[in-house]
Scaffold this motif. Structure first.
Motif, mmCIF file in Angstrom:
data_model
loop_
_atom_site.group_PDB
_atom_site.id
_atom_site.type_symbol
_atom_site.label_atom_id
_atom_site.label_comp_id
_atom_site.label_asym_id
_atom_site.label_seq_id
_atom_site.Cartn_x
_atom_site.Cartn_y
_atom_site.Cartn_z
ATOM 1 N N ILE A 136 33.861 32.766 48.189
ATOM 2 C CA ILE A 136 33.480 33.110 46.822
ATOM 3 C C ILE A 136 32.271 32.261 46.419
ATOM 4 C CG2 ILE A 136 34.332 33.309 44.470
ATOM 5 C CD1 ILE A 136 36.059 34.788 46.321
ATOM 6 N N TRP A 175 30.497 32.014 40.499
ATOM 7 C CA TRP A 175 31.551 32.764 39.808
ATOM 8 C C TRP A 175 32.506 31.812 39.109
ATOM 9 C CZ3 TRP A 175 33.448 37.481 43.134
ATOM 10 C CH2 TRP A 175 32.330 38.266 43.455
ATOM 11 N N LEU A 210 39.295 36.149 48.196
ATOM 12 C CA LEU A 210 38.706 36.962 47.124
ATOM 13 C C LEU A 210 39.787 37.536 46.228
ATOM 14 C CD1 LEU A 210 36.102 38.279 46.025
ATOM 15 C CD2 LEU A 210 36.633 40.222 47.457
ATOM 16 N N LEU A 219 40.122 36.710 42.290
ATOM 17 C CA LEU A 219 40.009 37.741 41.257
ATOM 18 C C LEU A 219 41.278 37.820 40.438
ATOM 19 C CD1 LEU A 219 38.093 40.595 43.090
ATOM 20 C CD2 LEU A 219 37.251 38.953 41.416
ATOM 21 N N GLY A 241 41.201 36.637 36.612
ATOM 22 C CA GLY A 241 41.548 37.653 35.627
ATOM 23 C C GLY A 241 42.683 37.199 34.735
#
Lengths: 111, 172
Positions: free
Chosen positions: A13, A17, B3, B7, B11
């Protein structure tokens, strides 16, 4: 700027981010500080901002492979724990004196 | 895998923070804040900070939030009244927040040489952390313990009922 998901799986990643997430959390904390009308929730928004900054510290500690950033987060956590204890004691004292938690009604020191 | 984890928990983090703003009852806000803090612990783990992930769960999601929920329930905090807030917050505050977020995002996206986080590299073991903490930074560490002691004493002194309070509360 945005690599394909397959590339991401191989290269990890992007740290940007994490930083963006941290900036978003910090902004949400500021908005909560501005719009919330309960003194406890306002205090929780401050904790949210502290957490967002901690995420930035950890991200940069990972970027430079330095332990110092994590040490900093450790101290921030300890100070935040002390701050939460004192802050909540103050809130209890305010509630005892004014019998309300609404920040609009605690306006004795307001100009 | 990395990933998906990122995420999912990023989130959850954002959803919890937004829910904190939307809920009008403080206890719901406190529970959303616990979600945010626990998700942040997972993100710390993804960044290789294993000790901080544990400390985040124990200190923040555990101790601090227990204190918050305890005070909310002790004071029986009800639904907050919706007011528009101060005029200064509306006219200066919100544009300032948007500007700060925009500036931060622009700067972050233009930083050169930012790496990426993978599962393998950059794991800081608790041993590395404690070696520095107990050798080079021993004095700040001890000062922090004194600070916490003072904070405990201050909290007790602040929250203790004064002599005059009992009669005044009884009179109400």
């Amino acid at each position: 700027m945005n690599p394909a998901p397959l590339q991401l799986a191989a290269h990890g990643i992007p740290l940007a981010w994490y930083l963006l997430l941290s900036a978003a959390l910090f902004s949400l904390g500021v908005i909560g500080f501005l719009i919330k009308r309960n003194v406890i929730t306002v205090f929780m928004s401050i904790e949210l901002m502290l957490n967002a900054v901690n995420l930035t510290f950890v991200t940069f500690a990972h970027q430079w492979h330095a332990v110092k950033g994590q040490i900093f987060v450790f101290f921030v956590m300890m100070v935040a724990a002390a701050e939460a204890a004192v802050g909540l004691a103050i809130i209890i004292a305010i509630f005892r004196a004014r019998a309300t938690l609404a920040v609009d009604r605690i306006d004795l020191m307001k100009l | 895998m990395h990933l998906i984890l990122f995420l999912l928990f990023a989130g959850l983090c954002l959803a919890g923070a937004i829910n904190l703003l939307l809920q009008s009852h403080p206890i719901n806000s406190a529970l959303s804040l616990i979600v945010v803090m626990t998700s942040l612990a997972v993100l710390y783990l993804l960044l290789g900070a294993e000790f901080l992930a544990a400390a985040q769960v124990i200190v923040y999601a555990g101790a601090v939030m227990v204190l918050f929920t305890f005070v909310i329930m002790l004071l029986n905090a009800g639904r907050e009244e919706r007011t528009l807030g101060s005029r200064a917050a509306r006219t200066v505050g919100f544009p300032a927040v948007v500007v700060i977020l925009a500036i931060l995002a622009t700067v972050i996206l233009h930083i050169q040489g930012l790496g990426a986080a993978t599962m393998q590299d950059g794991i800081t073991s608790t041993e590395d952390l404690s070696t520095i903490l107990f050798t080079k930074l021993l004095l700040p560490f001890e000062v922090t313990s004194v600070l916490i002691l003072i904070a405990i004493l201050g909290a007790v002194a602040l929250a203790r009922r004064g002599d005059g309070d009992t009669e005044r509360l009884a009179g109400k």
